[in-house]
Design an enzyme around this catalytic site. Sequence first.
Site, PDB file in Angstrom:
ATOM      1  N   CYS A 118      -3.958  -1.364   3.497  1.00 18.64           N
ATOM      2  CA  CYS A 118      -4.720  -1.509   2.252  1.00 18.64           C
ATOM      3  C   CYS A 118      -3.892  -2.245   1.214  1.00 18.64           C
ATOM      4  CB  CYS A 118      -5.143  -0.140   1.725  1.00 18.64           C
ATOM      5  SG  CYS A 118      -6.104  -0.226   0.197  1.00 18.64           S
ATOM      6  N   CYS A 154      -4.326  -0.902  -2.324  1.00 13.14           N
ATOM      7  CA  CYS A 154      -3.619   0.360  -2.551  1.00 13.14           C
ATOM      8  C   CYS A 154      -2.121   0.141  -2.753  1.00 13.14           C
ATOM      9  CB  CYS A 154      -3.812   1.301  -1.365  1.00 13.14           C
ATOM     10  SG  CYS A 154      -5.523   1.598  -0.889  1.00 13.14           S
ATOM     11  N   ASP A 155      -1.515  -0.690  -1.924  1.00  9.80           N
ATOM     12  CA  ASP A 155      -0.054  -0.758  -1.844  1.00  9.80           C
ATOM     13  C   ASP A 155       0.564  -2.085  -2.257  1.00  9.80           C
ATOM     14  OD1 ASP A 155      -0.081   1.852  -0.787  1.00  9.80           O
ATOM     15  OD2 ASP A 155      -0.453   1.084   1.223  1.00  9.80           O
TER      16      ASP A 155
END
Length: 321
Positions: A136, A139-140
């Site tokens: 992701c 997300c990261d």
Amino acid sequence: MKEDKVKVLIIGSGPAGYTAGIYASRANLAPVIYEGEQPGGQLTQTTEIENFPGYPHGIDGPQMMEEFREQAIRFGADIRSRTIAEVDFSKKPFRCVDDRGDVVIADAVIVSTGASAKYLGLPDEKKYMGLGVSACATCDGFFYRKKKVAVVGGGDTAAEEALYLSTLAEKVYMIVRKDYLRASEVMKKRVAERENIEILFNCNVLGLYGIDGVEGAKVIRHKDTPEEEIFDLPIDGFFLAIGHTPNTGIFRGQLNLDKEGYIEVKSPTTHTNVEGVFAAGDCADPIYRQAISAAGTGCRAAMDAERYLMDHYFQEMASDK
């Protein structure tokens, strides 16, 4: 074999399932949550989350899911660390069987089984999960500012991830096993125009290396041909963008699914094609797949279930008079 009768059964946990549990509990629906094979969902494999509102300094993924869980329990949710193995939505109330053979009879069901990212199957992916390996970028990606990263995949998802990461990272490599991108023409054009994206065609990843985290990938180009070559690619982050698989196998033939297996809902509600069955989170979301959006649909599913049960109750009351 034991049989329980419940108002609301929530199949799956994670942000959607636990949030549904919180709202359903506060509505006095006494929900039962079956957490599934991965209690807490995909976030339990994420080290730090910085984009969820309310955590200005970030929070560890498993810790956040534990706090969601505790909040659901606080309001009265009955959480079971077990899996629903079989469902029958053909008649009401609904009949569900868990992995021990126990039966749950439910007036309403909320499905929040999530989706699983597809991986290459390399042992190093598990070894470096949360230490440089991610599925992701949204997300990261923040953790790889001014660093070098690689994105595996050649479709629209991979192109989108690469474009997003290119706004943060110093360099983005796209590792593509074919000699072309499968992405749409508009995505190909955008990737080609981004100076810090480099596409490595005809390449496959053999493994990852690094001491305390990912420091590079071992790549093979033109595999099984006279031009075959193996080289090291120094990177700090390794992103998988080869798709997701919704965890909806047990609902096939019970609920309407799209061609990818995601549960179809009657937008903007969480209603499925079966009255009294609702879907929330990544199992019904092929687009966003974010914790915050999953939690939001969990809230909506609980509210939809409450309204359904209220209407159903009053209809029964009226028919009895």
